[in-house]
Enzyme design. Sequence first.
Site, PDB file in Angstrom:
ATOM      1  N   ASN A  49      -6.382  -2.820   8.586  1.00 32.48           N
ATOM      2  CA  ASN A  49      -6.560  -2.027   7.546  1.00 32.48           C
ATOM      3  C   ASN A  49      -7.724  -2.471   6.565  1.00 32.48           C
ATOM      4  OD1 ASN A  49      -4.652  -0.457   8.381  1.00 32.48           O
ATOM      5  ND2 ASN A  49      -2.934  -1.486   7.292  1.00 32.48           N
ATOM      6  N   LYS A  99      -7.951   6.974   5.781  1.00 31.49           N
ATOM      7  CA  LYS A  99      -6.522   6.069   5.707  1.00 31.49           C
ATOM      8  C   LYS A  99      -6.777   5.272   4.564  1.00 31.49           C
ATOM      9  CE  LYS A  99      -3.354   3.862   7.695  1.00 31.49           C
ATOM     10  NZ  LYS A  99      -3.407   2.224   7.958  1.00 31.49           N
ATOM     11  N   ASN A 131      -0.079   2.500  -1.608  1.00 27.37           N
ATOM     12  CA  ASN A 131       0.445   1.283  -1.760  1.00 27.37           C
ATOM     13  C   ASN A 131       0.381   0.526  -3.037  1.00 27.37           C
ATOM     14  OD1 ASN A 131       0.576   1.573   1.026  1.00 27.37           O
ATOM     15  ND2 ASN A 131      -1.103   0.179   1.594  1.00 27.37           N
ATOM     16  N   ASN A 175       8.577   4.165   0.216  1.00 28.78           N
ATOM     17  CA  ASN A 175       7.172   5.326   0.229  1.00 28.78           C
ATOM     18  C   ASN A 175       7.841   6.534  -0.331  1.00 28.78           C
ATOM     19  OD1 ASN A 175       5.648   3.175   1.055  1.00 28.78           O
ATOM     20  ND2 ASN A 175       5.612   3.916   3.207  1.00 28.78           N
TER      21      ASN A 175
END
Length: 297
Positions: A101, A179, A187, A197
């Site tokens: 990521n 993304k 986050n 979440n």
Amino acid sequence: MAKIHILGAGALGSLFAVSLFRADINPCLIARDAERAMTLRQTGIRCGGASYPVDIAAPNALANKDIECLLLCTKAYDSLPALAAIAHALRPDAAIICLQNGIGQHAAIAEQHPAASVFAALCTEGVTRTGTGEIVHAGVGHTDIGQLFGPSKKLPDELSKQSLKVNFSTDILPTLWRKLAINGAMNGLTVIHDCRNGELLQRLDVYKELCALVEEIANVLNASGHVDASLDLFEQVRNVCQATAMNTSSMLQDFRAQRPSEREYVYGSLLRQAELAGLEAPMLKQLNQQLIRRETV
Ligand code: NAP
């Protein structure tokens, strides 16, 4: 076909190792050191109740200039030291595929390895390491891989002939920024509010903050030329919050476990874009500062 090497015997690296192994592609999983390699050889890589005798090596056991195709599966911040530890084994013109990521590590790798072909990936698998050599693959997703730096290179077809769904993309950058934008919206707030979440949508105070943050991130992306990634951003964020409502974000997991997080590769990258575009981005700045303060507590 050249052997596929995987650097980083954690959750994602082990998942790819098992999937390639099951497809008779026999990758080599590179552990951090000889001791960890030996332990993993003894346990095998265990997933879904089975144990897989994947080929596992330590950096010092790798032959010179042997690595042509590398899946980089460390956390983003470990990329350069991990690559330095296998520098002797890496061919200068290797394909380095960052299954990580965040944004920022790809350019840093390309600077240190100018003849290499550096690929980025968007991976939506959900896998957790539950013990030494043991992983749980809880969320089936897919992986898009596309080249960002270096001489153009074709990746081995074998990568897409395994049980994990892998696609090759000719334009990965918009996907990466999208993304990153979704991660940036969710986050940090899950850390600050210590919530799952789904709660980002359910708690009114947090929801208002989420809406404002998404708007700021979309403005940053727009102003910095990543227009595609900014389209319908709130809808995308809401979908991910709903689809992963009971999940704890990886950043919150890292903060709770007092491990380093990939904050710099999410918020550092968004703030750099804001600065380049001449935007203020006050919410992103404040969130990043709050996270930095929590890292140092
Ligand atoms: P992880 O379980 O912490 O695995 C990272 C691995 O890198 C660890 O095994 C670590 O070794 C290894 N490592 C660190 N420095 C190294 C070095 N110098 N030499 C060799 N190995 C080294 O993390 P992860 O969950 O697999 O995540 C990896 C990346 O994939 C992250 O960027 C993450 O955001 C991304 N990602 C993860 C998932 C997921 O579901 N897990 C999904 C999509 C994307 P030690 O075990 O010795 O510490």
